[in-house]
Motif scaffolding. Structure first.
Motif, PDB file in Angstrom:
ATOM      1  N   ARG A 184      13.620 -10.638  29.844  1.00 13.41           N
ATOM      2  CA  ARG A 184      12.415  -9.832  29.702  1.00 13.41           C
ATOM      3  C   ARG A 184      12.777  -8.491  29.068  1.00 13.41           C
ATOM      4  N   PRO A 185      11.935  -8.009  28.199  1.00 11.92           N
ATOM      5  CA  PRO A 185      12.198  -6.691  27.623  1.00 11.92           C
ATOM      6  C   PRO A 185      12.073  -5.625  28.708  1.00 11.92           C
ATOM      7  N   GLU A 196       4.957   6.674  28.410  1.00 15.47           N
ATOM      8  CA  GLU A 196       4.493   5.884  27.267  1.00 15.47           C
ATOM      9  C   GLU A 196       3.159   5.195  27.552  1.00 15.47           C
ATOM     10  N   LEU A 197       2.745   5.200  28.799  1.00 15.45           N
ATOM     11  CA  LEU A 197       1.499   4.556  29.227  1.00 15.45           C
ATOM     12  C   LEU A 197       0.638   5.599  29.940  1.00 15.45           C
ATOM     13  N   ARG A 219      -0.112  -5.322  31.879  1.00 13.91           N
ATOM     14  CA  ARG A 219       0.605  -6.595  32.013  1.00 13.91           C
ATOM     15  C   ARG A 219       0.032  -7.643  31.073  1.00 13.91           C
ATOM     16  N   ALA A 220      -1.282  -7.700  30.994  1.00 12.28           N
ATOM     17  CA  ALA A 220      -1.938  -8.699  30.125  1.00 12.28           C
ATOM     18  C   ALA A 220      -1.614  -8.433  28.655  1.00 12.28           C
ATOM     19  N   GLU A 221      -1.516  -7.168  28.278  1.00 11.08           N
ATOM     20  CA  GLU A 221      -1.205  -6.833  26.899  1.00 11.08           C
ATOM     21  C   GLU A 221       0.256  -7.074  26.547  1.00 11.08           C
ATOM     22  N   ARG A 222       1.108  -6.952  27.556  1.00 19.32           N
ATOM     23  CA  ARG A 222       2.539  -7.163  27.307  1.00 19.32           C
ATOM     24  C   ARG A 222       2.779  -8.638  27.261  1.00 19.32           C
TER      25      ARG A 222
END
Length: 107
Positions: free
Chosen positions: A3-4, A11-12, A104-107
């Motif tokens: 996982r990255p 950043e968020l 999470r959904a975007e990642r």
């Protein structure tokens, strides 16, 4: 599969701002619990503000879920502390959880 690394909180901004707002509310709840002698809730909340301020993005979900558990149907922080403090904290936790789920959904 590797996982990255998770992004840094700065950043968020939506997540960071939501966590910091919840931390400020948790500080107020903790102070109120101590003033009222609600030791059980003071103990429960003791680490929450700092965790909300300092936890990484991956840890915030656990912190928010644990804090959200204070609003149980049989045993609730609402019974011991005033609603003008408990309800904003609950709302801010929900904003944080939604921001975390979105990320999470975007990642």
């Amino acid at each position: 599969m590797v996982r990255p690394p998770e992004p840094a909180r700065h950043e968020l901004p939506a997540i960071d701002e939501a966590a910091l707002a919840a931390a400020r509310s948790a500080d107020k709840l903790l102070e109120c619990a101590r003033e009222r002698g609600a030791q059980r809730w003071a103990d429960f909340l003791a680490l929450v503000p700092d965790q909300l301020r300092d936890a990484g993005v991956g840890e915030l979900w656990v912190v928010a879920q644990r804090a959200r558990a204070a609003y149980g149907h049989k045993d609730s922080i609402r019974e011991a502390l005033p609603s003008d403090l408990t309800e904003p904290f609950l709302a801010q936790l929900d904003v944080l959880r939604k921001a975390l789920m979105r990320e999470r959904a975007e990642r």
